[in-house]
Design a protein around this motif. Structure first.
Motif, mmCIF file in Angstrom:
data_model
loop_
_atom_site.group_PDB
_atom_site.id
_atom_site.type_symbol
_atom_site.label_atom_id
_atom_site.label_comp_id
_atom_site.label_asym_id
_atom_site.label_seq_id
_atom_site.Cartn_x
_atom_site.Cartn_y
_atom_site.Cartn_z
ATOM 1 N N MET A 1 -16.094 1.537 -1.380
ATOM 2 C CA MET A 1 -16.263 0.129 -1.731
ATOM 3 C C MET A 1 -17.744 -0.256 -1.761
ATOM 4 S SD MET A 1 -13.176 -1.885 0.187
ATOM 5 C CE MET A 1 -11.499 -1.255 0.110
ATOM 6 N N ALA A 2 -18.509 0.282 -0.844
ATOM 7 C CA ALA A 2 -19.947 0.002 -0.827
ATOM 8 C C ALA A 2 -20.598 0.491 -2.110
ATOM 9 C CB ALA A 2 -20.595 0.665 0.387
ATOM 10 N N ARG A 3 -20.179 1.662 -2.570
ATOM 11 C CA ARG A 3 -20.730 2.209 -3.812
ATOM 12 C C ARG A 3 -20.379 1.317 -5.004
ATOM 13 N NH1 ARG A 3 -22.721 2.841 -7.671
ATOM 14 N NH2 ARG A 3 -23.070 4.667 -8.998
ATOM 15 N N LEU A 4 -19.164 0.806 -5.038
ATOM 16 C CA LEU A 4 -18.729 -0.037 -6.147
ATOM 17 C C LEU A 4 -19.326 -1.441 -6.071
ATOM 18 C CD1 LEU A 4 -14.987 1.056 -6.184
ATOM 19 C CD2 LEU A 4 -16.690 1.588 -7.935
ATOM 20 N N ALA A 5 -19.576 -1.916 -4.859
ATOM 21 C CA ALA A 5 -20.144 -3.253 -4.681
ATOM 22 C C ALA A 5 -21.634 -3.284 -4.971
ATOM 23 C CB ALA A 5 -19.888 -3.744 -3.256
ATOM 24 N N GLU A 6 -22.315 -2.189 -4.752
ATOM 25 C CA GLU A 6 -23.780 -2.145 -4.892
ATOM 26 C C GLU A 6 -24.290 -2.733 -6.215
ATOM 27 O OE1 GLU A 6 -27.439 1.120 -5.073
ATOM 28 O OE2 GLU A 6 -25.364 1.799 -4.836
ATOM 29 N N PRO A 7 -23.783 -2.310 -7.375
ATOM 30 C CA PRO A 7 -24.333 -2.866 -8.623
ATOM 31 C C PRO A 7 -23.981 -4.329 -8.848
ATOM 32 C CG PRO A 7 -22.482 -1.402 -9.077
ATOM 33 C CD PRO A 7 -22.817 -1.233 -7.638
ATOM 34 N N LEU A 8 -22.980 -4.850 -8.129
ATOM 35 C CA LEU A 8 -22.596 -6.248 -8.270
ATOM 36 C C LEU A 8 -23.432 -7.163 -7.385
ATOM 37 C CD1 LEU A 8 -18.706 -5.883 -8.355
ATOM 38 C CD2 LEU A 8 -20.263 -6.181 -10.287
ATOM 39 N N MET A 9 -24.096 -6.586 -6.390
ATOM 40 C CA MET A 9 -24.936 -7.371 -5.489
ATOM 41 C C MET A 9 -26.354 -7.411 -6.045
ATOM 42 S SD MET A 9 -23.447 -6.394 -1.706
ATOM 43 C CE MET A 9 -21.829 -6.995 -1.237
ATOM 44 N N LYS A 10 -26.486 -8.070 -7.184
ATOM 45 C CA LYS A 10 -27.737 -8.063 -7.929
ATOM 46 C C LYS A 10 -28.860 -8.805 -7.221
ATOM 47 C CE LYS A 10 -24.865 -8.011 -12.062
ATOM 48 N NZ LYS A 10 -24.364 -8.778 -13.227
ATOM 49 N N ASN A 11 -28.493 -9.764 -6.381
ATOM 50 C CA ASN A 11 -29.488 -10.541 -5.638
ATOM 51 C C ASN A 11 -29.384 -10.279 -4.142
ATOM 52 O OD1 ASN A 11 -30.452 -11.986 -8.009
ATOM 53 N ND2 ASN A 11 -28.489 -13.062 -7.967
ATOM 54 N N GLY A 12 -28.958 -9.083 -3.797
ATOM 55 C CA GLY A 12 -28.734 -8.761 -2.402
ATOM 56 C C GLY A 12 -27.329 -9.161 -1.989
ATOM 57 N N GLY A 13 -27.008 -8.901 -0.741
ATOM 58 C CA GLY A 13 -25.675 -9.239 -0.263
ATOM 59 C C GLY A 13 -25.420 -8.646 1.110
ATOM 60 N N THR A 14 -24.172 -8.752 1.549
ATOM 61 C CA THR A 14 -23.797 -8.269 2.868
ATOM 62 C C THR A 14 -22.460 -7.544 2.812
ATOM 63 O OG1 THR A 14 -24.769 -10.333 3.690
ATOM 64 C CG2 THR A 14 -23.715 -8.919 5.304
ATOM 65 N N MET A 15 -22.388 -6.427 3.491
ATOM 66 C CA MET A 15 -21.151 -5.650 3.577
ATOM 67 C C MET A 15 -20.724 -5.566 5.042
ATOM 68 S SD MET A 15 -22.109 -2.501 1.024
ATOM 69 C CE MET A 15 -22.635 -2.770 -0.674
ATOM 70 N N PHE A 16 -19.440 -5.793 5.267
ATOM 71 C CA PHE A 16 -18.894 -5.763 6.625
ATOM 72 C C PHE A 16 -17.722 -4.801 6.714
ATOM 73 C CE2 PHE A 16 -20.301 -10.168 5.845
ATOM 74 C CZ PHE A 16 -21.210 -10.343 6.869
ATOM 75 N N THR A 17 -17.621 -4.142 7.856
ATOM 76 C CA THR A 17 -16.423 -3.386 8.164
ATOM 77 C C THR A 17 -16.085 -3.604 9.633
ATOM 78 O OG1 THR A 17 -15.343 -1.216 7.971
ATOM 79 C CG2 THR A 17 -17.629 -1.229 8.773
ATOM 80 N N MET A 18 -14.866 -3.267 10.021
ATOM 81 C CA MET A 18 -14.401 -3.512 11.388
ATOM 82 C C MET A 18 -14.301 -2.212 12.175
ATOM 83 S SD MET A 18 -13.986 -6.721 11.921
ATOM 84 C CE MET A 18 -14.426 -8.034 10.752
ATOM 85 N N THR A 19 -14.862 -2.226 13.366
ATOM 86 C CA THR A 19 -14.816 -1.054 14.226
ATOM 87 C C THR A 19 -14.251 -1.453 15.590
ATOM 88 O OG1 THR A 19 -16.117 0.803 15.085
ATOM 89 C CG2 THR A 19 -17.220 -1.354 15.013
ATOM 90 N N TYR A 20 -14.396 -0.567 16.576
ATOM 91 C CA TYR A 20 -13.889 -0.858 17.923
ATOM 92 C C TYR A 20 -14.633 0.001 18.937
ATOM 93 C CZ TYR A 20 -10.806 -1.354 21.930
ATOM 94 O OH TYR A 20 -10.325 -1.588 23.193
ATOM 95 N N TYR A 21 -14.693 -0.494 20.152
ATOM 96 C CA TYR A 21 -15.352 0.132 21.302
ATOM 97 C C TYR A 21 -14.948 1.600 21.490
ATOM 98 C CZ TYR A 21 -16.215 0.437 26.444
ATOM 99 O OH TYR A 21 -16.602 0.779 27.705
ATOM 100 N N GLY A 22 -13.739 1.943 21.062
ATOM 101 C CA GLY A 22 -13.265 3.318 21.188
ATOM 102 C C GLY A 22 -14.045 4.310 20.347
ATOM 103 N N SER A 23 -14.969 3.837 19.535
ATOM 104 C CA SER A 23 -15.853 4.723 18.777
ATOM 105 C C SER A 23 -16.941 5.317 19.662
ATOM 106 C CB SER A 23 -16.515 3.948 17.637
ATOM 107 O OG SER A 23 -17.357 2.931 18.171
ATOM 108 N N GLN A 24 -17.287 4.595 20.717
ATOM 109 C CA GLN A 24 -18.389 4.988 21.594
ATOM 110 C C GLN A 24 -17.933 5.539 22.935
ATOM 111 O OE1 GLN A 24 -21.664 4.824 20.505
ATOM 112 N NE2 GLN A 24 -20.673 4.296 18.573
ATOM 113 N N MET A 25 -16.813 5.035 23.411
ATOM 114 C CA MET A 25 -16.269 5.464 24.692
ATOM 115 C C MET A 25 -14.830 5.930 24.495
ATOM 116 S SD MET A 25 -18.828 4.850 26.713
ATOM 117 C CE MET A 25 -18.163 4.886 28.369
#
Length: 262
Positions: free
Chosen positions: A134-158
């Motif tokens: 999705m980031a790859r597909l969104a990149e050319p559409l964010m012509k004036n910059g933009g923000t990408m978000f995804t959801m993670t959880y504490y279980g990634s680190q501990m």
């Protein structure tokens, strides 16, 4: 001179955002979508399949979403079709919210060391690679910059009991956030992983003994409270504002401070 800030109620007015991951009114993505809309953004909303459509459609209508379309990342070509429609109808995209994850039951409920190849690949495809795509597909559409978000959880680190292979996938997801932030930063595109405390969402229902995990989080977090989807949504929407333009590549914990406690 004291700066003059725009009315916060319309701080995202004219911005276009894609929200992926609303399943019902308990979804984290719904909390985020409400916050984006409250700040004036126009939203494109997706639903997983026809069975999910009846739950998501009333929410999309409440958001006055001009684009409402199916998106199952495991269906060949459907992700590309969604972005093609956004390009055709809007010609731009200012922010993207990726709030999906999946692991087959036999993979999620077993030991990491026992996970089969197919279960591992499916977990990684939905929970990590789909964000990268999705980031790859969104990149050319964010012509004036933009923000990408995804959801993670504490279980990634501990190591969190019963989180198992999803912890591995979320660790990979967080690493992808850092690399994508570095690659797209020169274009004014920021990338964030949001890490909420445990929430009683449909996705969380697949994790064994999840109620015990929520009780532990509430009793140990400095705030002594559980987070809500609105708490997560408000924090996420803040990062989409111009005032957060120099914040990128981060993991934002919205968990009442639980992650700092041993």
């Amino acid at each position: 001179m004291i700066p003059v800030f725009p009315d916060t109620k319309v701080a995202l007015k004219g911005k276009k955002g894609l929200v992926v991951g609303i399943a019902n009114d308990q979804s984290i993505a719904w909390g985020c979508a409400k916050a984006f809309r409250a700040l004036g953004a126009d939203l494109a909303v997706t639903y997983l399949n026809e069975r999910a459509k009846k739950h998501v459609e009333p929410l999309a209508q409440a958001l006055e979403a001009p684009i409402f379309m199916p998106l199952d990342v495991m269906m060949e070509g459907q992700t590309e079709e969604a972005f093609a429609r956004i390009e055709k109808e809007w010609g731009q995209l200012d922010f993207l919210l990726h709030s999906i994850a999946f692991s087959p039951k036999e993979a999620l409920h077993g030991r990491v060391v026992d996970v089969g190849r197919d279960g591992f690949l499916k977990t990684m495809e939905v929970s990590c690679w789909s964000f990268m795509r999705m980031a790859r597909l969104a990149e050319p559409l964010m012509k004036n910059g933009g923000t990408m978000f995804t959801m993670t959880y504490y279980g990634s680190q501990m190591v969190v009991e019963n989180y198992n292979v999803m912890g591995v996938a979320k660790a990979a997801l967080e690493a992808s956030v850092r690399y994508i932030a570095a690659e797209l930063g020169p274009k004014g595109i920021r990338v964030h992983a949001i890490s909420p405390g445990p929430l009683a969402t449909r996705a969380a229902s697949g994790i064994p003994e999840f109620d015990e995990l929520m009780d532990k989080a509430q009793s140990k977090a400095p705030s002594r409270s559980l987070v809500s989807i609105d708490d997560v949504g408000n924090a996420t929407a803040f990062l989409a504002l111009d005032g957060a333009k120099l914040i990128t590549g981060s993991v934002l914990y919205v968990d009442g401070g639980y992650h700092i406690i041993d």
